[in-house]
Design an enzyme around this catalytic site. Structure first.
Site, PDB file in Angstrom:
ATOM      1  N   THR A 237       4.259 -95.888 145.757  1.00 56.87           N
ATOM      2  CA  THR A 237       4.095 -97.130 144.989  1.00 56.87           C
ATOM      3  C   THR A 237       5.421 -97.617 144.424  1.00 56.87           C
ATOM      4  OG1 THR A 237       2.776 -98.106 143.197  1.00 56.87           O
ATOM      5  CG2 THR A 237       3.771 -95.999 142.740  1.00 56.87           C
TER       6      THR A 237
ATOM      7  N   SER B 241       3.450-104.214 145.962  1.00 54.67           N
ATOM      8  CA  SER B 241       3.188-103.085 145.066  1.00 54.67           C
ATOM      9  C   SER B 241       3.659-101.746 145.625  1.00 54.67           C
ATOM     10  CB  SER B 241       1.690-103.013 144.760  1.00 54.67           C
ATOM     11  OG  SER B 241       0.959-102.973 145.961  1.00 54.67           O
TER      12      SER B 241
ATOM     13  N   THR C 247      -1.147 -99.411 144.773  1.00 59.95           N
ATOM     14  CA  THR C 247      -0.595 -98.157 145.285  1.00 59.95           C
ATOM     15  C   THR C 247      -1.379 -97.674 146.498  1.00 59.95           C
ATOM     16  OG1 THR C 247       0.094 -97.482 143.115  1.00 59.95           O
ATOM     17  CG2 THR C 247      -0.358 -95.710 144.666  1.00 59.95           C
TER      18      THR C 247
ATOM     19  N   ARG D 172      10.271 -95.928 133.558  1.00 64.47           N
ATOM     20  CA  ARG D 172       8.851 -95.531 133.465  1.00 64.47           C
ATOM     21  C   ARG D 172       8.389 -94.934 134.787  1.00 64.47           C
ATOM     22  NH1 ARG D 172       3.959 -96.813 136.466  1.00 64.47           N
ATOM     23  NH2 ARG D 172       2.214 -96.626 135.049  1.00 64.47           N
TER      24      ARG D 172
ATOM     25  N   THR E 157      -5.419 -94.524 142.131  1.00 66.01           N
ATOM     26  CA  THR E 157      -4.681 -95.772 141.989  1.00 66.01           C
ATOM     27  C   THR E 157      -5.084 -96.390 140.659  1.00 66.01           C
ATOM     28  OG1 THR E 157      -4.232 -97.928 142.997  1.00 66.01           O
ATOM     29  CG2 THR E 157      -6.461 -97.078 143.237  1.00 66.01           C
ATOM     30  N   GLY E 158      -4.260 -97.275 140.146  1.00 67.47           N
ATOM     31  CA  GLY E 158      -4.582 -97.929 138.871  1.00 67.47           C
ATOM     32  C   GLY E 158      -3.551 -97.606 137.810  1.00 67.47           C
TER      33      GLY E 158
HETATM   34  C1  SD4 Z   1       1.263 -96.569 138.560  1.00 72.63           C
HETATM   35  N1  SD4 Z   1      -0.747 -95.890 139.681  1.00 72.63           N
HETATM   36  O1  SD4 Z   1       2.475 -96.707 138.655  1.00 72.63           O
HETATM   37  C2  SD4 Z   1       0.443 -96.693 139.812  1.00 72.63           C
HETATM   38  C3  SD4 Z   1       0.234 -98.117 140.095  1.00 72.63           C
HETATM   39  C4  SD4 Z   1      -1.063 -98.500 140.631  1.00 72.63           C
HETATM   40  O2  SD4 Z   1      -2.783 -99.996 140.468  1.00 72.63           O
HETATM   41  O3  SD4 Z   1      -1.716 -97.830 141.373  1.00 72.63           O
HETATM   42  N2  SD4 Z   1      -1.542 -99.621 140.166  1.00 72.63           N
HETATM   43  O4  SD4 Z   1       0.700 -96.379 137.484  1.00 72.63           O
END
Ligand code: SD4
Length: 320
Positions: free
Chosen positions: A198, A78, A180, A208, A231-232
């Site tokens: 990330t 990731s 991330t 994107r 994160t997320g």
């Molecule tokens: C994103 N926040 O690209 C990042 C990815 C991530 O859990 O943290 N995913 O949206």
């Protein structure tokens, strides 16, 4: 401000505050220096950051060194090398960094470079700009001496080809329990810095960009107040300018823990249905060494390294 507007704003904050009553515990507090970072792989990142912090180094150097650890690890799918690609099979990286003077730098949709966080730092230090994207970011990185590499590992390519069979975009919360990396630190001079890096949501559309390279969304540092990272699902963090919100809530007197809870509650308020199915987590550190974390779902872990807490993983409390 008219008194009516003020009343509406206070009302909105009060209703968010009522969301958090169930948690609202005092935040943990440690002495400086301290580094905290997202997910279990934060432990490896913190080790490198701690080498710098524990020898009176600068928080900025510490967060960069920390973020480079998962970036360079091909087993982490990731972040950086070995990151899962977009739906066209391209590994595109997002990263940003911010220091104690509100200097910041960011790159997005950057291909072929293992350490986007270091490119982001160069953007901050060597250009009049804050943010470079795509081909421009790659050209700048190459001009700065970064090496062009293939970031798509055999394993990630295999996973992508498997995904192509159904080609359904449905991010799973807490995939493989890491994601991330967001990392924030307070050094012995009591200065704060942060970084975030990330490969973004796996199988995203090409082009994107998520929250991770956006100053204010996935990272914000105000050296008078504190630092926050996220994160997320980045789209939900961008909608509330999450990390900036967390730091501003701290400025208003909330602890880092309360501020993270209020930011998560804002996402729930905006997206009551969707928020049940996705993960977003915030991590915050104050100028005086208080820290806190909160997420939508269970399973968001973070690692803390200070003189009192020797690089331990904690699980954040969650809204659901
Ligand atoms: C994103 N926040 O690209 C990042 C990815 C991530 O859990 O943290 N995913 O949206």
């Amino acid at each position: 401000m008219t008194s009516r507007r003020k009343f509406i704003q206070l009302g909105a904050l009060a209703s968010l505050a009522s969301f958090t009553k169930a948690w609202g515990k005092p935040a943990a507090k440690v002495s400086k220096p301290v580094v905290i970072s997202t997910w279990n792989f934060g432990v490896g990142a913190n080790v490198e950051a701690w080498k710098i912090l524990s020898t009176d180094g600068r928080a900025l150097d510490a967060v960069e060194a920390g973020a480079r650890v998962p970036e360079g690890d091909p087993k982490e799918s990731s972040v950086g090398l070995g990151g899962l690609p977009d739906r066209d099979g391209r590994v595109t990286l997002d990263s940003c960094i911010m220091d104690e003077f509100a200097n910041c730098g960011a790159v997005a949709c950057l291909e072929h470079i293992v350490h986007p966080v270091s490119v982001a730092r160069k953007v901050m230090e060597k250009t009049p700009h804050v943010f470079l994207v795509g081909d421009g970011a790659l050209k700048f990185a190459l001009d700065q001496g970064f090496k062009k590499e293939n970031l798509l590992t055999k394993q990630s390519e295999k996973a992508w080809k498997e995904w192509l069979k159904t080609a359904k975009y449905k991010p799973v919360a807490n995939i493989e329990n890491h994601d991330t990396i967001g990392i924030v630190a307070l050094d012995t001079k009591q200065n704060l810095s942060g970084a975030c890096t990330t490969s973004g949501m796996a199988y995203k559309m090409h082009g994107r960009v998520g929250d991770s390279p956006i100053i204010g969304a996935a990272l914000f540092v105000d050296n008078e107040i504190g630092a926050a990272t996220s994160t997320g699902v980045g789209e939900e963090v961008i909608r509330i300018v999450g990390s900036h919100l967390v730091v501003e809530l701290m400025r208003q007197g909330n602890s880092p823990q309360q501020a993270c809870e209020l930011a998560v509650a804002r996402i729930v308020k905006n997206q009551p249905q969707k928020s049940k199915e996705i993960q977003v987590g915030f991590l915050a550190l104050s100028k005086n060494g208080e820290y806190g974390a909160f997420a939508l779902q269970k399973g968001f872990t973070y690692a803390v390294y200070s003189n009192e807490v020797s690089n331990k993983i904690f699980e954040a409390k969650s809204f659901y």
